[in-house]
Design a protein around this motif. Structure first.
Motif, PDB file in Angstrom:
ATOM      1  N   HIS A   1       0.813  -1.213   0.000  1.00 43.21           N
ATOM      2  CA  HIS A   1       0.000   0.000   0.000  1.00 43.21           C
ATOM      3  C   HIS A   1       0.849   1.268   0.000  1.00 43.21           C
ATOM      4  O   HIS A   1       1.995   1.273   0.441  1.00 43.21           O
TER       5      HIS A   1
ATOM      6  N   ALA B   1      -3.963  -7.404   2.934  1.00 43.89           N
ATOM      7  CA  ALA B   1      -3.415  -7.466   1.583  1.00 43.89           C
ATOM      8  C   ALA B   1      -2.986  -8.912   1.353  1.00 43.89           C
ATOM      9  O   ALA B   1      -2.623  -9.613   2.307  1.00 43.89           O
TER      10      ALA B   1
ATOM     11  N   PRO C   1      -5.560   3.792   2.038  1.00 45.81           N
ATOM     12  CA  PRO C   1      -5.922   2.388   1.940  1.00 45.81           C
ATOM     13  C   PRO C   1      -6.301   1.753   3.260  1.00 45.81           C
ATOM     14  O   PRO C   1      -6.864   0.664   3.273  1.00 45.81           O
TER      15      PRO C   1
END
Length: 368
Positions: free
Chosen positions: A86, A190, A353
């Motif tokens: 990110h 993620a 994010p």
């Protein structure tokens, strides 16, 4: 009041020694959350940097100021380890590699996503993104895919190393000086998110996996894992098996009880699962969350969050797509269907994010 953790030396507001030879540096972000924590680790005279912050002048100057205060310069950084791809964690990796000559490290699964975001920044639309939008009822007006992207995509804030020097995998051990950095793969926030563990010091660099004050976002996006929430919960249970005395998160204060925090996060999601209950029959939708007034990026986050949770609850008895909408949305200001390229709504311009978009008419955000 008794302190249940080690004493923290306050060198200055942006720089703290959080364990022997380990320093937290708070770097500014131009979106919520407004600060990201990166960590400088002294390894017998050479430095290892955990995460990089975004690629902004303010952030880079703050990091260089912290290094100067420690009597070092960027050239003393031997390695840059990213917990995930990110913008606020790996966005400045290219600039810092140029300044330091450091080796860069990132999990193999994250490298693919670096490439995807860089491609998005060039204006390309991936076919699977179109299929995702159509399958889940996201409105495909002429500019929808572009306007649904995070506001930082294609900006100078995201200038990551596209090809790290070493791809990390679960269980890898990196040696710098007398320190041993163990890679613990923790997918969920993620796909290749990894926490970094120092066994001898009992320190865990948690990235965005274990945040002390907010629940990390887990989304469902085109081309992503089939059950990211399931991955995330399994990763929470995984880290509970490690002996940790100091938790160093990507956002928020240092804390000292990772097992309790992991248990709280697991219970939070299990409670949300109970609230949602059994998913509807295929084709019946997932409750059509109220997205009127959201900007496109906020609507995408909420769409992904609802589909993510329902996909996790529902047994994989069908491959029928989960539709979240059967009627048109009325997007918020700045997200008109003209595809003019004016960008997302002002409320979404401040979203990073790790923050949940809060641009709905009553302050609603996507399901967490």
């Amino acid at each position: 009041m008794a302190n249940d953790g080690p004493v923290v030396n306050q060198l200055r507001p942006k720089l703290e020694e959080v364990a022997s030879g380990i320093y937290k540096v708070g770097l500014p972000l131009p979106f919520r959350p407004t600060t990201v924590n990166v960590y400088l680790v002294d390894c017998s005279g050479q430095w290892v940097l955990i995460d990089t912050g975004a690629n902004s002048a303010d952030s880079l100057e703050t990091l260089e100021g912290a290094l100067a205060e420690l009597g070092a310069g960027a050239e003393r950084i031997a390695a840059i380890i990213g917990t995930h791809h990110h913008v606020d964690h790996f966005g400045a990796s290219a600039a810092l590699k140029e300044r330091s000559g450091a080796l860069t490290y990132l999990h193999a699964l994250e490298v693919e996503w670096v490439g995807r975001f860089l491609t998005m920044g060039q204006g390309a639309v991936r076919p699977e993104a179109i299929a995702f939008f159509e399958a889940h009822g996201f409105p495909l007006d002429p500019g929808a895919p572009q306007k649904a992207r995070p506001p930082w995509v294609g900006s100078d804030l995201y200038r990551p190393v596209a090809r790290p020097d070493r791809l990390l995998r679960d269980g890898d051990e990196l040696r710098f000086g007398s320190r041993r950095f163990q890679v613990v793969w923790t997918p969920g926030h993620a796909p290749g998110h990894s926490v970094i563990y120092l066994a001898r010091e009992r320190v865990m660099f948690a990235g965005d996996h274990l945040l002390p004050q907010i629940t990390p976002h887990v989304g469902f996006f085109p081309g992503g894992p089939a059950d990211p929430l399931g991955d995330f919960l399994a990763s929470q249970r995984k880290v509970q098996s490690y002996a940790v005395e100091v938790v160093l998160p990507g956002h928020g204060p240092v804390y000292y009880d990772h097992r309790r925090r992991a248990a709280e996060i697991i219970e939070h999601h299990e409670q949300r699962d109970r609230e949602r209950g059994e998913s509807p029959a295929p084709g019946d939708g997932v409750g059509e969350p109220d997205l009127d007034g959201f900007c496109c990026h906020g609507a995408l986050y909420r769409t992904g969050s609802v589909v993510m949770r329902t996909t996790h609850i529902r047994p994989r008895r069908t491959k029928t797509p989960l539709r979240t909408r059967s009627r048109p949305w009325r997007f918020g200001r700045g997200c008109a269907a003209s595809g003019s390229g004016a960008g997302p709504a002002a409320a979404c311009a401040a979203i990073g994010p790790d923050a949940r978009p809060r641009s709905g008419p009553a302050g609603q955000g996507p399901e967490d």
